[in-house]
Design a protein around this motif. Structure first.
Motif, PDB file in Angstrom:
ATOM      1  N   GLY A 100      43.937 -40.381  56.243  1.00 53.58           N
ATOM      2  CA  GLY A 100      44.419 -39.055  55.860  1.00 53.58           C
ATOM      3  C   GLY A 100      44.747 -38.889  54.396  1.00 53.58           C
ATOM      4  O   GLY A 100      45.485 -37.979  54.002  1.00 53.58           O
ATOM      5  N   TYR A 101      44.171 -39.711  53.509  1.00 57.51           N
ATOM      6  CA  TYR A 101      44.434 -39.589  52.072  1.00 57.51           C
ATOM      7  C   TYR A 101      43.625 -38.448  51.478  1.00 57.51           C
ATOM      8  O   TYR A 101      42.530 -38.134  51.945  1.00 57.51           O
ATOM      9  N   ASP A 102      44.173 -37.833  50.430  1.00 55.46           N
ATOM     10  CA  ASP A 102      43.429 -36.764  49.768  1.00 55.46           C
ATOM     11  C   ASP A 102      42.538 -37.362  48.677  1.00 55.46           C
ATOM     12  O   ASP A 102      42.466 -38.586  48.488  1.00 55.46           O
ATOM     13  N   ALA A 103      41.849 -36.463  47.914  1.00 55.99           N
ATOM     14  CA  ALA A 103      40.859 -36.910  46.940  1.00 55.99           C
ATOM     15  C   ALA A 103      41.466 -37.771  45.836  1.00 55.99           C
ATOM     16  O   ALA A 103      40.911 -38.808  45.450  1.00 55.99           O
ATOM     17  N   ILE A 104      42.621 -37.376  45.311  1.00 59.94           N
ATOM     18  CA  ILE A 104      43.220 -38.120  44.199  1.00 59.94           C
ATOM     19  C   ILE A 104      43.728 -39.479  44.674  1.00 59.94           C
ATOM     20  O   ILE A 104      43.577 -40.497  43.977  1.00 59.94           O
ATOM     21  N   GLU A 105      44.329 -39.537  45.858  1.00 60.72           N
ATOM     22  CA  GLU A 105      44.808 -40.816  46.379  1.00 60.72           C
ATOM     23  C   GLU A 105      43.641 -41.772  46.628  1.00 60.72           C
ATOM     24  O   GLU A 105      43.709 -42.964  46.296  1.00 60.72           O
ATOM     25  N   ALA A 119      35.823 -44.888  51.049  1.00 62.21           N
ATOM     26  CA  ALA A 119      36.306 -43.536  50.780  1.00 62.21           C
ATOM     27  C   ALA A 119      36.392 -42.711  52.060  1.00 62.21           C
ATOM     28  O   ALA A 119      37.364 -41.972  52.275  1.00 62.21           O
ATOM     29  N   THR A 120      35.389 -42.822  52.917  1.00 63.04           N
ATOM     30  CA  THR A 120      35.404 -42.068  54.176  1.00 63.04           C
ATOM     31  C   THR A 120      36.534 -42.543  55.088  1.00 63.04           C
ATOM     32  O   THR A 120      37.254 -41.740  55.695  1.00 63.04           O
ATOM     33  N   TYR A 121      36.708 -43.843  55.186  1.00 60.09           N
ATOM     34  CA  TYR A 121      37.779 -44.411  56.019  1.00 60.09           C
ATOM     35  C   TYR A 121      39.153 -43.951  55.532  1.00 60.09           C
ATOM     36  O   TYR A 121      40.015 -43.573  56.327  1.00 60.09           O
ATOM     37  N   LEU A 122      39.340 -43.967  54.223  1.00 58.32           N
ATOM     38  CA  LEU A 122      40.632 -43.558  53.668  1.00 58.32           C
ATOM     39  C   LEU A 122      40.947 -42.094  53.972  1.00 58.32           C
ATOM     40  O   LEU A 122      42.082 -41.746  54.306  1.00 58.32           O
ATOM     41  N   GLN A 123      39.935 -41.231  53.858  1.00 53.39           N
ATOM     42  CA  GLN A 123      40.185 -39.799  54.033  1.00 53.39           C
ATOM     43  C   GLN A 123      40.261 -39.394  55.504  1.00 53.39           C
ATOM     44  O   GLN A 123      41.172 -38.666  55.902  1.00 53.39           O
ATOM     45  N   VAL A 124      39.303 -39.865  56.304  1.00 48.48           N
ATOM     46  CA  VAL A 124      39.222 -39.409  57.691  1.00 48.48           C
ATOM     47  C   VAL A 124      40.220 -40.133  58.587  1.00 48.48           C
ATOM     48  O   VAL A 124      40.848 -39.527  59.465  1.00 48.48           O
ATOM     49  N   VAL A 125      40.402 -41.447  58.372  1.00 49.79           N
ATOM     50  CA  VAL A 125      41.283 -42.233  59.244  1.00 49.79           C
ATOM     51  C   VAL A 125      42.710 -42.288  58.704  1.00 49.79           C
ATOM     52  O   VAL A 125      43.676 -42.021  59.421  1.00 49.79           O
ATOM     53  N   MET A 177      31.027 -37.765  45.113  1.00 46.26           N
ATOM     54  CA  MET A 177      31.237 -36.900  46.278  1.00 46.26           C
ATOM     55  C   MET A 177      31.943 -37.613  47.415  1.00 46.26           C
ATOM     56  O   MET A 177      32.450 -36.973  48.344  1.00 46.26           O
ATOM     57  N   ASN A 178      31.981 -38.954  47.360  1.00 43.55           N
ATOM     58  CA  ASN A 178      32.603 -39.704  48.451  1.00 43.55           C
ATOM     59  C   ASN A 178      34.074 -39.352  48.652  1.00 43.55           C
ATOM     60  O   ASN A 178      34.589 -39.457  49.767  1.00 43.55           O
ATOM     61  N   VAL A 179      34.769 -38.980  47.566  1.00 46.54           N
ATOM     62  CA  VAL A 179      36.194 -38.655  47.690  1.00 46.54           C
ATOM     63  C   VAL A 179      36.422 -37.172  47.992  1.00 46.54           C
ATOM     64  O   VAL A 179      37.564 -36.738  48.124  1.00 46.54           O
ATOM     65  N   MET A 180      35.347 -36.405  48.091  1.00 45.78           N
ATOM     66  CA  MET A 180      35.476 -34.962  48.328  1.00 45.78           C
ATOM     67  C   MET A 180      35.120 -34.587  49.760  1.00 45.78           C
ATOM     68  O   MET A 180      34.973 -33.408  50.079  1.00 45.78           O
TER      69      MET A 180
END
Length: 464
Positions: free
Chosen positions: A304-309, A296-302, A36-39
């Protein structure tokens, strides 16, 4: 059920067939703790919630596992290993399907955090007890623990990658359908698996101890999660948790003095080697799940990467863990378990340091790969020896209790990793994201040092 081994000490083909569903069960439960970390962005947008809301769902899942693992291990003696295993698979499967169709965060927490957590607490203790009872020869038992532990580590490390691929290709909801399908496969593969020991329906179950231990752990973790909202609430919950756990210890001792059977026998704490092994287990999973959530949280929130990236970036950790896990058996023939655990912590702490040094201030996505690779190598090297140290320190009469305690400590480590490091990250994610990321990783490195100190105190040749 008698064990048959080949001349090389390997278990027979028939017995190896029984190992497959046990290892797969550990894989899917560990996968559920990290996928769930990447979602986070997808779930937040779809269910109209926040990053903190998704963190709560992930943490509560890990917490339910940790809080109920000891009672789950105890129930195996009363109702039988296979009955608890199959009941756990059923509850887990229902929770996964409910999560897949959840219209809001509340239903997701019910399906994923509660039902999947309860199902895991019922099915995981039998996995390790059955492995101990089925694989009676020392070498084959070590291989069985190695396979199961490695699959657990791979599930935790590969969760972001597999979850990211499924989310990108279909939807985050399909990741829960995937879990349900794996559960169905495990049910099919375990259809011929039998319990080597008969259950004992007359064996007492300590309800008071179960309530005290579960509510105490829950209060402690919820206190950590409340740190960002209210200091008074945090302190209050931590005090309540400590009091309840103290009551659990006193209740156990009182029952033993009166000749009754407590939820957790004090005998499981009688081995210094096992106690140190439990500390290393908890810290290993704290670092694995804590790193997974923070990165995972840093990559997505800061970033801006999506789930696959985000998932693809974790390929480095998965590759490292797979490589060292596959080499673990050969290394175990040449080095003591203490040496492997110590080396694993040194590598993992080094990996955290590399993540700190290369990521902050660098816009390159490749800056994450070296640190994650080294962390994966370190974790894969020491997951199996730690389990073997603990599980092999006790005879058959205590396998139910030590299995439940061992898994509870591991899952408590996972919970604390997500709760503590996640709370540090989320608290400063908006205002100072790089600083918050650095502090969260520093917390994980400090935990790694505690694990390393415990590993250095392990005997070079574990007691039989």
């Amino acid at each position: 059920m008698a064990e048959h081994t080949t001349s090389s000490g390997r278990p027979s083909k028939a017995l190896r067939r029984y190992l497959v569903p046990l290892a797969l069960a550990q894989f899917i439960c560990s996968f559920a703790g990290s996928n769930m970390n990447v979602m986070i962005n997808d779930i937040s947008a779809d269910l109209d919630t926040s990053v903190q809301g998704v963190q709560v769902a992930i943490t509560v899942f890990l917490l339910v596992m940790a809080a109920l693992m000891i009672p789950g291990g105890k129930l195996t003696d009363k109702y039988g290993r296979m009955r608890c295993f199959r009941a756990g698979l059923t509850i887990y499967g229902i929770g996964a399907l409910l999560s897949a169709v959840s219209p809001g965060l509340g239903v997701l927490i019910l399906g994923n955090s509660i039902l999947e957590g309860v199902g895991t607490a019922l099915l995981i203790p039998p996995v390790y007890i059955l492995a101990t009872l089925l694989f009676t020869e020392v070498t084959s038992r070590a291989r069985a623990f190695g396979a199961i532990s490695a699959m657990g580590g791979v599930g935790g490390a590969a969760g972001p990658l597999i979850g990211g691929l499924i989310t990108w290709a279909i939807s985050w909801r399909a990741a829960f359908v995937f879990q349900a399908l794996v559960i169905a496969v495990i049910v099919w593969l375990s259809r011929d698996l039998r319990d080597p020991l008969p259950p004992n329906p007359d064996r007492p179950f300590d309800v008071r101890g179960a309530v005290l231990s579960a509510t105490g752990l829950t209060a402690l973790v919820m206190g950590i999660l409340a740190a960002d909202d209210s200091t008074v609430l945090m302190v209050g919950l931590l005090i309540v948790g400590a009091v309840l756990l103290a009551g659990f210890v006193l209740s156990n001792r009182a029952k033993e003095r009166s000749g009754e059977e407590p939820l957790l026998s004090t005998a499981v704490f009688g081995s210094r080697t096992a106690n140190l092994g439990l500390v290393t287990q908890g810290v290993q999973w704290l670092m694995l799940l804590g790193t997974s959530f923070v990165v995972a949280t840093y990559l997505q929130v800061v970033r801006g990467y999506d789930a696959i990236e985000t998932g693809l970036i974790f390929t480095a950790a998965t590759a490292g863990l797979l490589a060292s896990s596959l080499a673990a058996e050969r290394l175990a023939r040449r080095r003591s378990q203490r040496t492997l655990v110590v080396a694993g912590f040194v590598l993992t702490i080094t990996g955290v340091g590399v993540l700190l040094a290369l990521v902050i201030g660098s816009p390159s996505v490749w800056a994450f790969a070296p640190g994650l690779l080294v962390i994966g190598l370190g974790l894969g090297l020491m997951l199996t020896p730690s389990v073997n140290v603990v599980q092999s320190s006790f005879g058959e009469s205590l396998q139910g209790e030590i299995s439940g305690l061992s898994r509870s400590v591991s899952n408590l480590g996972s919970t604390l990793g997500t709760a503590i490091a996640g709370t540090v990250l989320v608290a400063g994610l908006t205002a100072t994201p790089d600083r918050a990321y650095g502090l969260a990783m520093a917390v994980l490195a400090a935990a790694g040092l505690i694990g390393l100190l415990a590993a250095l105190r392990l005997p070079r040749t574990p007691a039989p």
